[in-house]
Design a protein around this motif. Sequence first.
Motif, short mmCIF file in Angstrom:
data_model
loop_
_atom_site.label_atom_id
_atom_site.label_comp_id
_atom_site.label_asym_id
_atom_site.label_seq_id
_atom_site.Cartn_x
_atom_site.Cartn_y
_atom_site.Cartn_z
N GLN A 27 -26.91 -12.84 -3.68
CA GLN A 27 -27.20 -11.85 -2.55
C GLN A 27 -25.79 -10.96 -2.36
OE1 GLN A 27 -29.87 -11.45 -0.31
NE2 GLN A 27 -30.95 -12.67 -1.85
N TRP A 28 -25.91 -9.62 -2.32
CA TRP A 28 -25.01 -8.83 -2.11
C TRP A 28 -25.00 -8.08 -0.58
CZ3 TRP A 28 -21.56 -8.54 -6.20
CH2 TRP A 28 -21.83 -9.03 -7.09
N VAL A 29 -23.81 -7.57 -0.20
CA VAL A 29 -23.82 -6.72 1.03
C VAL A 29 -23.58 -5.39 0.60
CG1 VAL A 29 -22.73 -6.53 3.30
CG2 VAL A 29 -22.92 -8.91 2.55
N LEU A 30 -24.36 -4.47 1.26
CA LEU A 30 -24.04 -3.03 0.72
C LEU A 30 -23.35 -2.41 2.12
CD1 LEU A 30 -27.11 -2.01 -1.14
CD2 LEU A 30 -24.94 -2.60 -2.05
N PHE A 31 -22.20 -1.70 2.01
CA PHE A 31 -21.72 -0.97 3.01
C PHE A 31 -21.91 0.44 3.13
CE2 PHE A 31 -17.76 0.14 5.59
CZ PHE A 31 -18.63 0.03 6.85
N LEU A 32 -22.46 1.23 3.73
CA LEU A 32 -22.66 2.63 3.72
C LEU A 32 -22.06 3.10 4.99
CD1 LEU A 32 -25.47 1.24 2.48
CD2 LEU A 32 -26.17 3.42 2.24
N PRO A 33 -20.81 3.44 4.98
CA PRO A 33 -20.10 3.90 6.01
C PRO A 33 -20.50 5.53 6.07
CG PRO A 33 -18.56 3.68 4.28
CD PRO A 33 -19.85 3.27 3.79
N GLN A 34 -20.42 6.03 7.59
CA GLN A 34 -20.46 7.52 7.71
C GLN A 34 -19.43 8.01 8.64
OE1 GLN A 34 -24.47 7.28 9.22
NE2 GLN A 34 -25.49 7.94 7.34
N GLY B 216 -17.86 7.49 14.10
CA GLY B 216 -18.49 7.16 12.96
C GLY B 216 -19.63 6.33 13.08
N GLY B 217 -20.28 5.76 11.63
CA GLY B 217 -21.32 5.09 11.99
C GLY B 217 -21.65 4.53 10.44
N GLY B 218 -22.66 4.02 10.23
CA GLY B 218 -22.90 3.24 8.97
C GLY B 218 -24.04 2.10 9.04
N PHE B 219 -24.20 1.82 7.73
CA PHE B 219 -25.05 0.66 7.70
C PHE B 219 -24.65 -0.48 6.80
CE2 PHE B 219 -27.52 4.56 8.02
CZ PHE B 219 -28.45 4.45 8.94
N LEU B 220 -25.20 -1.64 7.38
CA LEU B 220 -24.92 -2.77 6.58
C LEU B 220 -26.22 -3.47 6.13
CD1 LEU B 220 -22.29 -5.04 8.67
CD2 LEU B 220 -22.01 -3.87 6.47
N LEU B 221 -26.08 -3.59 4.83
CA LEU B 221 -27.47 -4.13 4.00
C LEU B 221 -27.22 -5.34 3.20
CD1 LEU B 221 -28.71 -0.39 3.15
CD2 LEU B 221 -29.40 -1.76 5.31
N THR B 222 -28.29 -6.25 3.02
CA THR B 222 -28.26 -7.34 2.15
C THR B 222 -29.19 -6.73 1.03
OG1 THR B 222 -29.87 -8.39 3.20
CG2 THR B 222 -27.74 -8.91 3.84
N ALA B 223 -28.83 -7.08 -0.26
CA ALA B 223 -29.60 -6.85 -1.62
C ALA B 223 -29.25 -7.74 -2.41
CB ALA B 223 -29.24 -5.51 -2.01
#
Length: 194
Positions: free
Chosen positions: A5-12, A65-72
Amino acid sequence: MDVRQWVLFLPQTPAVPSSLRVSVWRRMQQLGAVALQNGVWVLPRMGSIERTLQKVLTDLEAQGGGGFLLTAQVLQPEQEERMIERFRSEREQDYTEFLDRCERFLGEVEKETKAQKFTFAELQENEEDWHKLKVWLRKIHARDFFGGPQREAASEALLRCQQVLKDYTTQVYRQQGYDPPADLDVGEETPLER
């Protein structure tokens, strides 16, 4: 085969101040994240990483700011291996730089030994430099998720630096007219702790 499993971080980040983007970049570097594409960071999924990323996201939101944390998970093993190699490659750069610094440290102590610079001021400077090396290696180990090829060489180099510093410390005490302490402590904990 276990599914990783991986964690993706998409900061804005807002356009200004740019220091916020730089701050996020630094935090990702400290964690050992790999940039997949512009603005997409990936890390192995671990509880401690998820908590840290959640804190980064909270801090980012507090500053506009903002962003998303996702698992993949990666669907193709060869793609996942390429991603793991990127992690290893980045740690390889860290270890190479660390090994270079160790060589400079050893060269400096050797130079001081040849010049007979056995003073407590020089000793203190060398102890501080060694301590920085020790802390730095711990940080590299903490973000070396996949066992970089120079991991053991870096640990052995730090031990070599520690021994050279102990020998130099003994010389300083003797040259200054003191018996070296029987329990000479030059960072007794092992750098191989993980």
